[in-house]
Design a protein around this motif. Structure first.
Motif, PDB file in Angstrom:
ATOM      1  N   ALA A 186       7.454   4.389  -3.636  1.00  0.00           N
ATOM      2  CA  ALA A 186       6.571   3.724  -4.593  1.00  0.00           C
ATOM      3  C   ALA A 186       5.754   4.716  -5.407  1.00  0.00           C
ATOM      4  CB  ALA A 186       5.651   2.752  -3.855  1.00  0.00           C
ATOM      5  N   SER A 187       5.310   5.812  -4.804  1.00  0.00           N
ATOM      6  CA  SER A 187       4.492   6.778  -5.536  1.00  0.00           C
ATOM      7  C   SER A 187       5.303   7.584  -6.535  1.00  0.00           C
ATOM      8  CB  SER A 187       3.788   7.724  -4.552  1.00  0.00           C
ATOM      9  OG  SER A 187       4.730   8.424  -3.767  1.00  0.00           O
ATOM     10  N   ASN A 188       6.623   7.547  -6.447  1.00  0.00           N
ATOM     11  CA  ASN A 188       7.485   8.242  -7.408  1.00  0.00           C
ATOM     12  C   ASN A 188       8.045   7.302  -8.473  1.00  0.00           C
ATOM     13  OD1 ASN A 188       7.116  10.753  -6.330  1.00  0.00           O
ATOM     14  ND2 ASN A 188       8.947  10.708  -5.047  1.00  0.00           N
ATOM     15  N   ILE A 189       7.510   6.102  -8.551  1.00  0.00           N
ATOM     16  CA  ILE A 189       7.844   5.176  -9.634  1.00  0.00           C
ATOM     17  C   ILE A 189       6.623   5.083 -10.545  1.00  0.00           C
ATOM     18  CG2 ILE A 189       8.574   2.852 -10.259  1.00  0.00           C
ATOM     19  CD1 ILE A 189      10.653   4.424  -8.656  1.00  0.00           C
ATOM     20  N   LEU A 190       6.759   5.571 -11.777  1.00  0.00           N
ATOM     21  CA  LEU A 190       5.663   5.535 -12.737  1.00  0.00           C
ATOM     22  C   LEU A 190       5.832   4.339 -13.669  1.00  0.00           C
ATOM     23  CD1 LEU A 190       5.383   9.339 -13.599  1.00  0.00           C
ATOM     24  CD2 LEU A 190       4.352   8.061 -11.723  1.00  0.00           C
ATOM     25  N   LEU A 191       4.706   3.860 -14.220  1.00  0.00           N
ATOM     26  CA  LEU A 191       4.705   2.652 -15.041  1.00  0.00           C
ATOM     27  C   LEU A 191       4.150   2.959 -16.424  1.00  0.00           C
ATOM     28  CD1 LEU A 191       3.254   0.245 -12.314  1.00  0.00           C
ATOM     29  CD2 LEU A 191       5.653   0.485 -12.970  1.00  0.00           C
ATOM     30  N   ASP A 192       4.867   2.524 -17.480  1.00  0.00           N
ATOM     31  CA  ASP A 192       4.402   2.776 -18.843  1.00  0.00           C
ATOM     32  C   ASP A 192       3.436   1.680 -19.300  1.00  0.00           C
ATOM     33  OD1 ASP A 192       5.911   0.564 -19.503  1.00  0.00           O
ATOM     34  OD2 ASP A 192       7.471   1.688 -20.572  1.00  0.00           O
ATOM     35  N   HIS A 193       3.141   1.636 -20.608  1.00  0.00           N
ATOM     36  CA  HIS A 193       2.180   0.666 -21.144  1.00  0.00           C
ATOM     37  C   HIS A 193       2.574  -0.760 -20.796  1.00  0.00           C
ATOM     38  CE1 HIS A 193      -0.529   3.158 -23.522  1.00  0.00           C
ATOM     39  NE2 HIS A 193       0.514   3.914 -23.838  1.00  0.00           N
ATOM     40  N   ASP A 194       3.871  -1.040 -20.830  1.00  0.00           N
ATOM     41  CA  ASP A 194       4.370  -2.397 -20.606  1.00  0.00           C
ATOM     42  C   ASP A 194       4.813  -2.631 -19.170  1.00  0.00           C
ATOM     43  OD1 ASP A 194       4.028  -3.057 -23.348  1.00  0.00           O
ATOM     44  OD2 ASP A 194       5.879  -1.967 -23.798  1.00  0.00           O
ATOM     45  N   MET A 195       4.386  -1.757 -18.269  1.00  0.00           N
ATOM     46  CA  MET A 195       4.716  -1.852 -16.845  1.00  0.00           C
ATOM     47  C   MET A 195       6.213  -1.680 -16.574  1.00  0.00           C
ATOM     48  SD  MET A 195       1.703  -2.132 -15.666  1.00  0.00           S
ATOM     49  CE  MET A 195       1.852  -2.534 -13.925  1.00  0.00           C
ATOM     50  N   ASN A 196       6.913  -1.015 -17.478  1.00  0.00           N
ATOM     51  CA  ASN A 196       8.317  -0.683 -17.228  1.00  0.00           C
ATOM     52  C   ASN A 196       8.387   0.489 -16.260  1.00  0.00           C
ATOM     53  OD1 ASN A 196       9.469  -2.597 -19.075  1.00  0.00           O
ATOM     54  ND2 ASN A 196       8.749  -1.278 -20.739  1.00  0.00           N
ATOM     55  N   PRO A 197       9.265   0.445 -15.264  1.00  0.00           N
ATOM     56  CA  PRO A 197       9.313   1.515 -14.256  1.00  0.00           C
ATOM     57  C   PRO A 197      10.115   2.712 -14.723  1.00  0.00           C
ATOM     58  CG  PRO A 197      10.936  -0.145 -13.713  1.00  0.00           C
ATOM     59  CD  PRO A 197      10.224  -0.649 -14.950  1.00  0.00           C
ATOM     60  N   LYS A 198       9.687   3.893 -14.285  1.00  0.00           N
ATOM     61  CA  LYS A 198      10.411   5.124 -14.577  1.00  0.00           C
ATOM     62  C   LYS A 198      10.434   5.974 -13.304  1.00  0.00           C
ATOM     63  CE  LYS A 198       9.277   5.230 -19.507  1.00  0.00           C
ATOM     64  NZ  LYS A 198      10.620   5.328 -20.103  1.00  0.00           N
TER      65      LYS A 198
END
Length: 679
Positions: free
Chosen positions: A491-503
């Protein structure tokens, strides 16, 4: 010289350098010799000594008195000592604890062959057990304060190769001994080892010992030993002839002398090349010098001439090319070309360290976004207004440069909407820095594991995150130019952009995988407990199915809002996998869903996600789907899904004896392990 590192918990003060090592608690609960608490302590000392001596593993816990004068205690002797020696050590510790920490209601003492703690608080309670790793403070003391020179031959602080080789020898010995103690020693949880590191006179044999409190589970023991073994770094041991890592629940030791009784339980052959001390400098005679000058001077002149010619030709070849080509040339001259970046995106930049300093305001605390496994991450802004995330690799990281190179080589070649974008890097002397796109919502774990922020993630958003992660993994496994296994999906290696899209981020552990091979084997296991596939954690076997397992764990966490295996109790299990599967079998799967979600409108979608997650975490890797299958199953409402078999680790249940100590160590669940050795 021997280095002693004592893990201080519960706000204890530092121990003294000489043996025994005492840790005296605060003065809030002090007592007098005429108090009831002191009488309880005296009674308990006798009971504890008898119980530990007669116990097969020389371990005992007990308490005496009633609140508020109750005294709780724990005692454990080293696994190689006999009953007589154990009784003598614990009896001495009971007296020594009161002498070294007079009138303190909380005291711990470490003797060479036993350890003892007594406290007015029930430190075996789950809330306190977590403190073997949570908030520890370290102190280092030596048994010989007059001698500060390293004790191992070949150690040269100015020689990075020597430092790395010797440090790896010590780390390899400690971690293999720890594995033996945790998994191959039965209920004793004690192991000794020996390593003939150099194979000759140039490097001495090293002896080791690892031990856990027998009340721990094998997995808890392994986690405890792994956490404290990370402290066996260059800064702490620095090539010294011996070192100890002492904690109440586990401890490690190595030395150049055979300090334990009996033969070693495991003999280790080091995989590190032999460390040989530098050869002495030979000073040539005056006559020999004159002869050397006659030969060397013409040779140097020829070499200088060739270098000048090469530079002039190279300048003519690159004259007139644009700034982008100059960047590539600088990378070649800097040695970066060996990383395989010649096919990188044209947007990839090489930054100067001064630019990074200015962008982050000299790495100010105000700009710090978080702390990763291998260094802090800062927010930065360049002159052109570009906002970035700056990952500064910690200089003390044992695998730091390797993972820096790995991450640059991989991410610069990967392009996908669900992978974090690497914009550039900076490499200057000890500084190794990665420049990423800035993702304002930070990481997924800050949302799903936070009681207040998780309500911001409705089911539609969570499903989109699950599907996005699946698409990113599918790209890595099948559609990218490189077939990549991430090996640290969490979970800590999944980043979230402005629209909560995962990266998906943090590719320092990733491996390029041959398309012709179904699986590979490694001796150095990396990843995070709670997310590791069983075949990888125990045998070092990894494949795309390893990532599939991690994805299944992550999906269950997103659905439930609970950590997978933070040493908490879920029903009859200490991990989320077994609990979820039991509820699924009993057709009570709704009980695992996060209470903040509105389930009624999305019942079938949630049920499908749980089903897919349980398929991904099955114990046998062959039974798990591929990410291609996962994407299809998540997107198809009409597809009938297979029934999952039992998940990995489902048999790990909470027993009555350890119910009071198995929870509370959530910090371990999110700690990246990078040096554990497989069988």
């Amino acid at each position: 010289m021997i280095v002693v590192i004592v893990l201080l918990t519960l706000g204890f003060t530092p121990p003294v350098a000489a043996q025994p090592w005492q840790i005296c608690g605060d003065t809030v609960m002090n007592y007098t010799t005429s108090s009831r608490r002191h009488a309880n302590l005296e009674l308990l000392s006798t009971k504890l000594t008898d119980k530990a001596t007669t116990s097969p593993d020389h371990f005992a816990t007990d308490f005496a008195g009633v609140a508020p004068d109750t005294v709780y205690s724990l005692a454990l002797c080293r696994g190689d000592v006999n009953s007589t020696a154990c009784r003598a050590c614990i009896a001495a510790a009971c007296v020594g604890a009161q002498q070294l920490c007079p009138h303190r209601a909380d005291a711990t003492v470490f003797y060479p062959t036993c350890r003892l703690r007594f406290s007015g608080k029930n430190f075996l309670h789950p809330d306190n057990y977590s403190q073997i790793v949570d908030g520890v403070v370290n102190t280092m003391s030596t048994t010989d304060t007059t001698n500060t020179a390293p004790g191992l031959p070949g150690w040269d602080a100015g020689n990075a190769e020597s430092v790395a080789a010797i440090t790896e020898i010590v780390r390899e010995l400690l971690q293999e001994t720890a594995r033996q103690a945790a998994y191959n020693s039965g209920a004793r949880m004690f192991a000794t080892g020996r390593m003939d590191a150099g194979g000759g006179r140039s490097f001495p044999a090293l002896y080791s010992m690892a031990q856990c409190v027998p009340a721990l589970t094998h997995r808890d023991c392994s986690s405890c030993l792994q956490v404290i073994s990370f402290m066996a770094t260059d800064d702490n041991f620095a090539g010294r002839q011996g070192g100890r890592l002492l904690a109440l629940w586990c401890n490690l030791r190595y030395d150049t002398v055979h300090f334990y009784s009996g033969d070693p339980m495991v003999t280790i052959v080091s995989s590190v090349k032999e460390v040989v001390p530098p050869a002495p400098l030979v000073v040539p005679s005056r006559k020999h010098k004159r002869g050397m000058i006659k030969v060397v001077v013409p040779l140097l002149a020829s070499i200088i001439g060739l270098i000048i010619s090469f530079v002039l030709i190279r300048r003519r070849c690159i004259k007139g090319k644009g700034s982008q080509d100059k960047t590539k040339m600088n990378m070649k001259e800097d040695g970066t070309i060996v990383w395989g970046l010649e096919g990188r995106s044209s947007e990839f930049m090489i930054y100067d360290f001064s630019q990074v300093l200015e962008a982050t305001d000299n790495f100010s605390e105000e700009n710090k976004l978080g702390q990763g496994g291998f260094g802090p991450v800062y927010k930065g802004r360049f002159h052109d207004g570009l906002e970035v995330a700056v990952k500064r690799l910690a200089s003390h990281s044992g695998q730091g440069f390797t993972q820096f190179k790995n991450e640059v080589q991989l991410i610069a070649k990967l392009q996908h909407t669900n992978l974090v974008r690497l914009l550039g890097c900076c490499s200057q002397e000890e500084e190794k820095i990665l420049i990423y796109e800035c993702l304002p919502n930070k990481s997924l774990d800050l949302f799903i594991f936070d009681d207040k922020r998780r309500v911001l993630l409705n089911w539609t958003t969570r499903l989109a995150i699950i599907e996005g992660i699946a698409q990113g993994l599918l790209y890595l496994h099948k559609h990218s130019r490189l077939r990549v296994i991430h090996r640290d999906l969490k979970a800590s290696n999944i980043l979230l952009d402005h629209d909560m899209n995962p990266k998906i981020s943090d590719f320092g552990m990733a491996r390029i995988f041959s398309t012709n091979n179904a699986e590979a084997n490694t001796e150095r296991i990396v990843g995070t407990y709670g997310y590791m596939a069983p075949e990888y954690a125990s045998e070092g076997l990894f494949s795309i199915k390893s990532d599939v397992f991690s994805f299944g764990v992550l999906t269950l966490e997103i659905v439930s809002g609970k950590r997978s295996s933070g040493f908490r109790q879920y029903g009859d299990f200490i991990n989320l996998l077994g609990h979820a599967w039991q509820l699924w079998k009993d057709k009570r799967w709704l009980q695992i869903v996060d209470a903040s979600l509105v389930v009624e409108c999305h019942t079938l979608e949630i049920m499908r996600c749980i089903n897919v997650a349980l398929l991904c975490v099955q114990e046998n890797a062959a039974d798990r789907p591929t990410m291609s299958d996962v994407v299809v199953m998540l997107s198809s409402e009409s597809m009938t899904l297979p029934e999952p078999k039992h998940p990995a680790y489902f048999h790990i249940r909470v027993t009555a004896e350890v119910t009071s100590i198995v929870s509370g160590m959530s910090i371990v669940n999110d700690t990246t392990i990078s040096t554990l050795r497989g069988r």
